[in-house]
Design an enzyme around this catalytic site. Structure first.
Site, short mmCIF file in Angstrom:
data_model
loop_
_atom_site.label_atom_id
_atom_site.label_comp_id
_atom_site.label_asym_id
_atom_site.label_seq_id
_atom_site.Cartn_x
_atom_site.Cartn_y
_atom_site.Cartn_z
N SER A 27 0.79 -1.23 0.00
CA SER A 27 0.00 0.00 0.00
C SER A 27 0.83 1.29 0.00
O SER A 27 0.49 2.23 -0.73
CB SER A 27 -0.98 0.01 1.18
OG SER A 27 -1.93 -1.00 0.99
N LYS A 76 -9.99 -5.76 10.66
CA LYS A 76 -11.06 -5.22 9.80
C LYS A 76 -12.45 -5.33 10.42
O LYS A 76 -13.34 -4.54 10.10
CB LYS A 76 -11.07 -5.97 8.46
CG LYS A 76 -9.94 -5.61 7.53
CD LYS A 76 -10.15 -6.31 6.19
CE LYS A 76 -9.03 -6.06 5.24
NZ LYS A 76 -9.30 -6.60 3.90
#
Ligand code: NAP
Length: 296
Positions: A27, A76
């Protein structure tokens, strides 16, 4: 002496990734590409969050006025309870991977499903009006099912080694109320797969270093599939994709999904939309870097 052309200053926006582990993330590189392409003054940092410290990490985000965070394994699901608002689709999926500060509140989104949709659109993998089959029933499968429902597939069939987990996704995502039938079965219930299907492979089976593995080898399955998306991107082509290609399916690996979920997060955080040529440049840089650094 070399001249520094770009550096962090008082106006630099700070973004990052919360996870455990975070060492292998792509990322920061992907977001750096966006900053390069748009001349945006930002920095993206992996943040290792020790077990039990997630709430502290989110408090830190608030206290430091960070401009946006991604969230990865294993946080998450748990992160949702520390946010002010969670987007309804992220709620149905049961996972947030992107936190967006809006007027002092933290909003939770899931850009995995949007990234998958954007990747399918970009590479002409049709979803609308298609019979879709999802292989797997983990976190990634939830995003894939949501994508098929939002993308107006004709039907969605989830097949998984553990059938009960597929049942659970069906029950959770039916709450999206899209009026699209969802069927579930075991990994070998090929009779459930409809002809000319779009198959989305969401298990980790076939990922490096187990390149010879595939969740399915059966010919009957591949004869019924016209399009394959494998969300694995290392190796560049999985056995599952190769078998599909041998049966004339159009295939796509998971790198573009990774790319577009990051792009959507960047859009949420900055309100900047990349042009088609900026997207093409960023994708090309990513593919070149990832596949020149692997054996493929
Ligand atoms: P997960 O929640 O752990 O789910 C794993 C799934 O794989 C489950 O359905 C599991 O079946 C199945 N599975 C595992 N080993 C298996 C085996 N030997 N045979 C058959 N099925 C098996 O993982 P996840 O978060 O969904 O992630 C799955 C993969 O997606 C990972 O490789 C991840 O890196 C990748 N991913 C890629 C992107 C991207 O942007 N490209 C984004 C997210 C995830 P059971 O239910 O029976 O255990």
């Amino acid at each position: 002496m070399t001249q520094i052309t770009k550096c962090i200053n008082g106006k630099t926006k700070i973004f990052g990734l919360l996870g455990n582990p975070v060492e292998h993330t792509q990322s920061p590189f992907i977001h750096q590409l966006f900053y390069e392409a748009t001349e945006f003054n930002g920095t993206y940092n992996p943040f290792f969050v020790p077990v039990g410290q997630l709430e502290q990490a989110i408090l830190g985000m608030r206290g430091l006025s960070l401009s946006g965070l991604n969230v990865t394994i294993p946080y998450k699901v748990d992160v949702m309870e520390y946010l002010d608002l969670v987007d309804p689709i992220a709620q149905a999926i049961g996972a947030v991977n992107t936190i967006v500060p809006v007027h002092g509140k933290l909003m939770g989104y899931n850009t995995d499903w949007i990234g998958l949709k954007m990747a399918c659109d970009y590479y002409d993998i049709p979803i609308k009006g298609q019979e879709c089959v999802i292989i797997g029933a983990g976190g990634a499968a939830r995003g894939a099912v949501a994508m098929c429902l939002e993308g107006q597939a004709t039907s969605v069939t989830i097949i998984n080694r553990t059938r009960e987990k597929a049942e659970r996704i069906k029950n959770d995502l039916q709450k999206m109320d899209m009026d699209i039938p969802i069927y579930v079965g075991g990994l070998e219930d090929f009779h459930l797969v409809k002809p000319n299907s779009v198959a989305i492979q969401t298990t980790s089976v076939g990922m490096h270093p187990h390149e010879d593995a595939s969740p399915i080898f059966n010919e009957e399955f591949f004869q019924k599939v016209d399009f394959i998306v494998d969300i694995i991107y290392n190796p560049k082509e999985t056995v599952f994709m190769t078998k599909g290609r041998e049966h004339q399916a159009k295939v796509l690996n998971g790198l573009s999904m990774l790319f577009f979920q990051a792009l959507k997060a960047f859009e949420y955080w900055t309100d900047i939309t990349l042009t088609a040529s900026q997207i093409e440049w960023c994708l090309h840089q990513l593919e070149t870097t990832v596949y020149n650094n692997t054996k493929n």
